[in-house]
Design a protein around this motif. Structure first.
Motif, PDB file in Angstrom:
ATOM      1  N   SER A 230       0.826  -1.215   0.000  1.00 20.52           N
ATOM      2  CA  SER A 230       0.000   0.000   0.000  1.00 20.52           C
ATOM      3  C   SER A 230       0.855   1.258   0.000  1.00 20.52           C
ATOM      4  CB  SER A 230      -0.915  -0.008   1.227  1.00 20.52           C
ATOM      5  OG  SER A 230      -0.154  -0.045   2.428  1.00 20.52           O
ATOM      6  N   ASN A 231       2.047   1.198   0.595  1.00 19.81           N
ATOM      7  CA  ASN A 231       2.883   2.399   0.691  1.00 19.81           C
ATOM      8  C   ASN A 231       3.260   2.963  -0.672  1.00 19.81           C
ATOM      9  OD1 ASN A 231       2.789   2.234   3.416  1.00 19.81           O
ATOM     10  ND2 ASN A 231       4.946   1.737   3.730  1.00 19.81           N
ATOM     11  N   ARG A 232       3.458   2.080  -1.641  1.00 18.16           N
ATOM     12  CA  ARG A 232       3.823   2.542  -2.987  1.00 18.16           C
ATOM     13  C   ARG A 232       2.733   3.441  -3.558  1.00 18.16           C
ATOM     14  NH1 ARG A 232       5.522  -1.640  -7.840  1.00 18.16           N
ATOM     15  NH2 ARG A 232       6.376  -0.105  -9.311  1.00 18.16           N
ATOM     16  N   PHE A 233       1.499   3.050  -3.382  1.00 22.70           N
ATOM     17  CA  PHE A 233       0.374   3.824  -3.905  1.00 22.70           C
ATOM     18  C   PHE A 233       0.150   5.093  -3.072  1.00 22.70           C
ATOM     19  CE2 PHE A 233      -0.062  -0.435  -5.383  1.00 22.70           C
ATOM     20  CZ  PHE A 233      -0.603  -0.334  -6.655  1.00 22.70           C
ATOM     21  N   LEU A 234       0.281   4.959  -1.752  1.00 18.62           N
ATOM     22  CA  LEU A 234       0.085   6.103  -0.872  1.00 18.62           C
ATOM     23  C   LEU A 234       1.122   7.179  -1.142  1.00 18.62           C
ATOM     24  CD1 LEU A 234      -1.333   7.374   1.594  1.00 18.62           C
ATOM     25  CD2 LEU A 234       0.200   6.036   3.058  1.00 18.62           C
ATOM     26  N   LEU A 235       2.385   6.788  -1.196  1.00 16.97           N
ATOM     27  CA  LEU A 235       3.458   7.763  -1.376  1.00 16.97           C
ATOM     28  C   LEU A 235       3.399   8.398  -2.761  1.00 16.97           C
ATOM     29  CD1 LEU A 235       5.867   9.111  -0.118  1.00 16.97           C
ATOM     30  CD2 LEU A 235       7.287   7.162  -0.788  1.00 16.97           C
ATOM     31  N   ARG A 236       3.130   7.605  -3.766  1.00 18.82           N
ATOM     32  CA  ARG A 236       3.053   8.149  -5.121  1.00 18.82           C
ATOM     33  C   ARG A 236       1.933   9.186  -5.223  1.00 18.82           C
ATOM     34  NH1 ARG A 236       4.831   5.757 -10.134  1.00 18.82           N
ATOM     35  NH2 ARG A 236       4.070   7.055 -11.847  1.00 18.82           N
ATOM     36  N   ALA A 237       0.778   8.885  -4.637  1.00 20.24           N
ATOM     37  CA  ALA A 237      -0.349   9.824  -4.690  1.00 20.24           C
ATOM     38  C   ALA A 237      -0.037  11.102  -3.924  1.00 20.24           C
ATOM     39  CB  ALA A 237      -1.608   9.161  -4.130  1.00 20.24           C
ATOM     40  N   LEU A 238       0.628  10.989  -2.770  1.00 25.00           N
ATOM     41  CA  LEU A 238       0.997  12.179  -2.001  1.00 25.00           C
ATOM     42  C   LEU A 238       1.933  13.068  -2.806  1.00 25.00           C
ATOM     43  CD1 LEU A 238       1.551  10.502   1.483  1.00 25.00           C
ATOM     44  CD2 LEU A 238      -0.232  12.174   0.925  1.00 25.00           C
ATOM     45  N   LEU A 239       2.850  12.477  -3.527  1.00 21.86           N
ATOM     46  CA  LEU A 239       3.798  13.251  -4.329  1.00 21.86           C
ATOM     47  C   LEU A 239       3.129  13.872  -5.550  1.00 21.86           C
ATOM     48  CD1 LEU A 239       6.838  10.818  -4.131  1.00 21.86           C
ATOM     49  CD2 LEU A 239       6.701  13.107  -3.122  1.00 21.86           C
ATOM     50  N   GLU A 240       2.231  13.137  -6.184  1.00 20.96           N
ATOM     51  CA  GLU A 240       1.546  13.680  -7.356  1.00 20.96           C
ATOM     52  C   GLU A 240       0.627  14.828  -6.977  1.00 20.96           C
ATOM     53  OE1 GLU A 240      -0.187  10.194  -9.091  1.00 20.96           O
ATOM     54  OE2 GLU A 240       1.642   9.689 -10.215  1.00 20.96           O
ATOM     55  N   THR A 241       0.103  14.808  -5.747  1.00 16.55           N
ATOM     56  CA  THR A 241      -0.680  15.949  -5.271  1.00 16.55           C
ATOM     57  C   THR A 241       0.159  17.217  -5.266  1.00 16.55           C
ATOM     58  OG1 THR A 241      -2.081  14.538  -3.910  1.00 16.55           O
ATOM     59  CG2 THR A 241      -2.005  16.848  -3.311  1.00 16.55           C
ATOM     60  N   LEU A 242       1.455  17.080  -5.006  1.00 16.23           N
ATOM     61  CA  LEU A 242       2.377  18.222  -5.000  1.00 16.23           C
ATOM     62  C   LEU A 242       3.001  18.461  -6.378  1.00 16.23           C
ATOM     63  CD1 LEU A 242       4.180  17.555  -1.602  1.00 16.23           C
ATOM     64  CD2 LEU A 242       2.512  19.354  -2.095  1.00 16.23           C
ATOM     65  N   ASP A 243       2.513  17.759  -7.397  1.00 13.18           N
ATOM     66  CA  ASP A 243       2.965  17.911  -8.773  1.00 13.18           C
ATOM     67  C   ASP A 243       4.429  17.538  -8.945  1.00 13.18           C
ATOM     68  OD1 ASP A 243       2.115  18.544 -11.443  1.00 13.18           O
ATOM     69  OD2 ASP A 243       3.375  20.327 -11.354  1.00 13.18           O
ATOM     70  N   CYS A 244       4.870  16.526  -8.211  1.00 16.38           N
ATOM     71  CA  CYS A 244       6.234  16.021  -8.391  1.00 16.38           C
ATOM     72  C   CYS A 244       6.274  15.030  -9.557  1.00 16.38           C
ATOM     73  CB  CYS A 244       6.721  15.315  -7.128  1.00 16.38           C
ATOM     74  SG  CYS A 244       6.881  16.384  -5.681  1.00 16.38           S
ATOM     75  N   GLU A 245       7.434  14.926 -10.185  1.00 14.94           N
ATOM     76  CA  GLU A 245       7.677  13.879 -11.170  1.00 14.94           C
ATOM     77  C   GLU A 245       8.202  12.665 -10.413  1.00 14.94           C
ATOM     78  OE1 GLU A 245      10.827  12.975 -14.787  1.00 14.94           O
ATOM     79  OE2 GLU A 245      10.235  15.064 -14.388  1.00 14.94           O
ATOM     80  N   VAL A 246       7.430  11.593 -10.380  1.00 16.28           N
ATOM     81  CA  VAL A 246       7.757  10.440  -9.555  1.00 16.28           C
ATOM     82  C   VAL A 246       8.540   9.416 -10.371  1.00 16.28           C
ATOM     83  CG1 VAL A 246       6.845   8.583  -8.122  1.00 16.28           C
ATOM     84  CG2 VAL A 246       5.707  10.815  -8.153  1.00 16.28           C
ATOM     85  N   ILE A 247       9.688   8.983  -9.809  1.00 20.10           N
ATOM     86  CA  ILE A 247      10.487   7.901 -10.372  1.00 20.10           C
ATOM     87  C   ILE A 247      10.301   6.707  -9.445  1.00 20.10           C
ATOM     88  CG2 ILE A 247      12.799   7.159 -11.050  1.00 20.10           C
ATOM     89  CD1 ILE A 247      13.502  10.192 -11.238  1.00 20.10           C
ATOM     90  N   ASP A 248       9.523   5.741  -9.879  1.00 19.78           N
ATOM     91  CA  ASP A 248       9.120   4.621  -9.013  1.00 19.78           C
ATOM     92  C   ASP A 248      10.076   3.447  -9.225  1.00 19.78           C
ATOM     93  OD1 ASP A 248       7.875   2.640  -7.567  1.00 19.78           O
ATOM     94  OD2 ASP A 248       5.861   3.147  -8.264  1.00 19.78           O
ATOM     95  N   LEU A 249      10.882   3.145  -8.201  1.00 23.28           N
ATOM     96  CA  LEU A 249      11.841   2.043  -8.283  1.00 23.28           C
ATOM     97  C   LEU A 249      11.287   0.746  -7.702  1.00 23.28           C
ATOM     98  CD1 LEU A 249      15.132   3.927  -7.339  1.00 23.28           C
ATOM     99  CD2 LEU A 249      14.101   3.574  -9.586  1.00 23.28           C
ATOM    100  N   GLY A 250      10.019   0.750  -7.302  1.00 28.58           N
ATOM    101  CA  GLY A 250       9.361  -0.477  -6.893  1.00 28.58           C
ATOM    102  C   GLY A 250       9.786  -0.984  -5.530  1.00 28.58           C
ATOM    103  N   ILE A 251       9.864  -2.294  -5.411  1.00 26.78           N
ATOM    104  CA  ILE A 251      10.171  -2.961  -4.141  1.00 26.78           C
ATOM    105  C   ILE A 251      11.632  -3.386  -4.139  1.00 26.78           C
ATOM    106  CG2 ILE A 251       9.609  -4.919  -2.658  1.00 26.78           C
ATOM    107  CD1 ILE A 251       6.797  -4.904  -3.987  1.00 26.78           C
ATOM    108  N   VAL A 252      12.314  -3.105  -3.037  1.00 26.55           N
ATOM    109  CA  VAL A 252      13.724  -3.445  -2.892  1.00 26.55           C
ATOM    110  C   VAL A 252      13.855  -4.559  -1.863  1.00 26.55           C
ATOM    111  CG1 VAL A 252      15.999  -2.606  -2.185  1.00 26.55           C
ATOM    112  CG2 VAL A 252      14.481  -1.140  -3.551  1.00 26.55           C
ATOM    113  N   ALA A 253      14.651  -5.558  -2.182  1.00 29.02           N
ATOM    114  CA  ALA A 253      14.833  -6.707  -1.287  1.00 29.02           C
ATOM    115  C   ALA A 253      15.507  -6.277   0.014  1.00 29.02           C
ATOM    116  CB  ALA A 253      15.678  -7.771  -1.981  1.00 29.02           C
ATOM    117  N   ASP A 254      15.248  -7.026   1.058  1.00 28.92           N
ATOM    118  CA  ASP A 254      15.790  -6.731   2.393  1.00 28.92           C
ATOM    119  C   ASP A 254      17.231  -7.227   2.520  1.00 28.92           C
ATOM    120  OD1 ASP A 254      13.849  -5.270   3.726  1.00 28.92           O
ATOM    121  OD2 ASP A 254      12.701  -7.048   4.255  1.00 28.92           O
ATOM    122  N   THR A 255      18.125  -6.636   1.733  1.00 21.20           N
ATOM    123  CA  THR A 255      19.558  -6.898   1.879  1.00 21.20           C
ATOM    124  C   THR A 255      20.285  -5.575   1.792  1.00 21.20           C
ATOM    125  OG1 THR A 255      20.075  -7.155  -0.478  1.00 21.20           O
ATOM    126  CG2 THR A 255      19.287  -9.121   0.700  1.00 21.20           C
TER     127      THR A 255
END
Length: 434
Positions: A230-255
């Motif tokens: 859910s965080n990916r969608f939440l954070l992206r929407a919060l940034l788009e509200t501020l008219d940011c250009e979002v570069i989405d790198l997806g999910i990063v492994a826990d290493t």
């Protein structure tokens, strides 16, 4: 409160751990490190909503451009209302003027002759020699005659219902100041003042990723122990509200290696890197050591609930903000810290701390906490019209439904108890995420 270039603001490196920073001190630290964009684009006014204005904008014309009528009615010479009473005969029922012309918006009339009136409509130019507009509701007509009843004459003031040329602004006057986020009303004013294009800062590029082997995308099957991201969608929407250009790198492994690689890749593409999860002190929390390996941490812990382990630092010259993985913590820390930081980088001027509303508690918080708490809350008006605040029953920072239920956050100060009826500070959602 700028820190030396390689010093940690609250002992993020190894060694004794300093107490968490107060909320105000943490926000001041972030804003002190925010470097506003300098690249400016000239774009059509129609496309500028939500962009940040880079330079003051002057009006191209006088507003209004001519004396015009504020109402539908009749343009007259006020002097024509002052007539001597007849020496004999019946008392007059009002002033009678000949309707000599009709002026609609977009058309100009002829100079008004004494003893005449012009039928006029809202926005139409007031003809020369006229100085007053009488609203149609108090007038009577007979053929080409206008009758203004005697009872209404005393209420008609010279200049009534006339908008004077330049009373809003003159050509060359600054109508929009630099550093504002352009909304519909700003664009309407700019267009009305003849401004075809606006100078704005380029959009802020923000790279995001979420840490967690347990994360999956909606639509994928879940194995035991896995959750949807859910965080990916939440954070992206919060940034788009501020008219940011979002570069989405997806999910990063826990290493650690994967986290270092993601941070390097993000810092190379973006003006700001935002990560969710992996910023605490667990064995699987790799964001903090990865940032320290690549750059420095200026902030790690804040004396608040939820959102204590908020990380701020730099990867080379690129600023980095890492939020806790729980979605409510992400939302709260974004609204209180990341949002003002982003706004400052975008070039927004002024006080960027969220504004609050004073209200009365409709809840009890009987146990004082050493940390300031931001509880999900709903503000409504009671039967006397006074704002009252309720809080969500659960304090779980994983409960996204609480953000849907709430229309803001209520502040429970550190070391304080609250009883129903006590004054409280309420931060509306619009100050955090809209």
């Amino acid at each position: 409160m700028k820190q030396p270039e390689h010093a940690a603001a609250n002992d993020c490196d190894t060694g004794p751990v300093a107490p968490p920073l107060a909320v105000e001190a943490a926000l001041a630290l972030l804003l002190d490190h925010a470097r506003p964009l300098t690249d400016v684009e000239d774009i059509p006014t129609a496309e500028a909503r939500n962009r940040i204005l880079a330079e003051p904008v002057p009006s191209r014309v006088d507003l209004p451009g001519w004396d015009n009528s504020a109402m539908d009615g009749y343009a007259i010479r006020h002097a024509d209302l002052v007539q001597p009473e007849p020496a004999s005969g019946p008392a007059p029922t009002g002033r009678r003027l000949r309707i000599a012309q009709r002026i609609a918006a977009g058309h100009c009339g002829q100079p008004l002759a004494p003893g005449t009136a012009a039928r006029i409509f809202t926005g139409a130019p007031v003809p020369a020699n006229a100085d007053t507009v009488v609203v149609q509701e108090i007038c009577q007509t007979e053929g080409d005659s206008l009758i203004i009843p005697t009872a209404a004459l005393a209420r008609i003031q010279p200049g009534a219902n006339v908008r004077r040329r330049g009373e809003e602004c003159h050509a060359g006057d600054v109508i929009l100041t630099a550093g504002i986020r352009l909304a519909a009303e700003h664009l309407g004013l700019a267009a009305g003042a003849g401004v075809e294009r606006l100078p704005v800062y380029r959009r802020l590029r923000v790279a995001i990723f979420a840490s967690g082997d347990e994360l999956r995308m909606p639509g994928e099957p879940l194995s035991p122990g896995q959750i949807y991201n859910s965080n990916r969608f939440l954070l992206r929407a919060l940034l788009e509200t501020l008219d940011c250009e979002v570069i989405d790198l997806g999910i990063v492994a826990d290493t650690l290696d994967a986290t270092v690689e993601a941070l390097q890749r993000a810092a190379g593409q973006a003006d700001l890197v935002l990560a969710s999860g992996g910023v605490s002190v667990g064995e699987e929390d790799h964001v903090r050591p990865a940032v320290q390996k690549l750059g420095r941490l200026d902030l790690w812990r804040i004396a608040m609930r939820p959102g204590k382990p908020l990380a701020f630092g730099h990867i080379g010259e690129t600023p980095f903000i890492g939020s806790p993985g729980n979605p409510v913590s992400l939302f709260v820390t974004f609204g209180l810290f990341a949002r003002p930081f982003i706004q400052r980088m975008q070039g927004v001027d002024g006080d960027l701390a969220p504004r609050y509303i004073r209200a009365r508690a409709d809840f009890d918080s009987p146990r004082p906490d050493k940390r300031r708490e931001y509880q999900r809350a709903r503000l409504d008006l009671d039967q006397d019209g006074e704002p009252r605040v309720q809080v969500f029953p659960s304090r779980s920072s994983a409960a996204l439904s609480s953000l849907v239920w709430a229309n803001g956050l209520v502040v429970v100060p550190e070391g304080r108890t609250i009883r129903s009826g006590d004054p409280v500070q309420f931060i509306p959602m619009g100050e955090l995420a809209r």
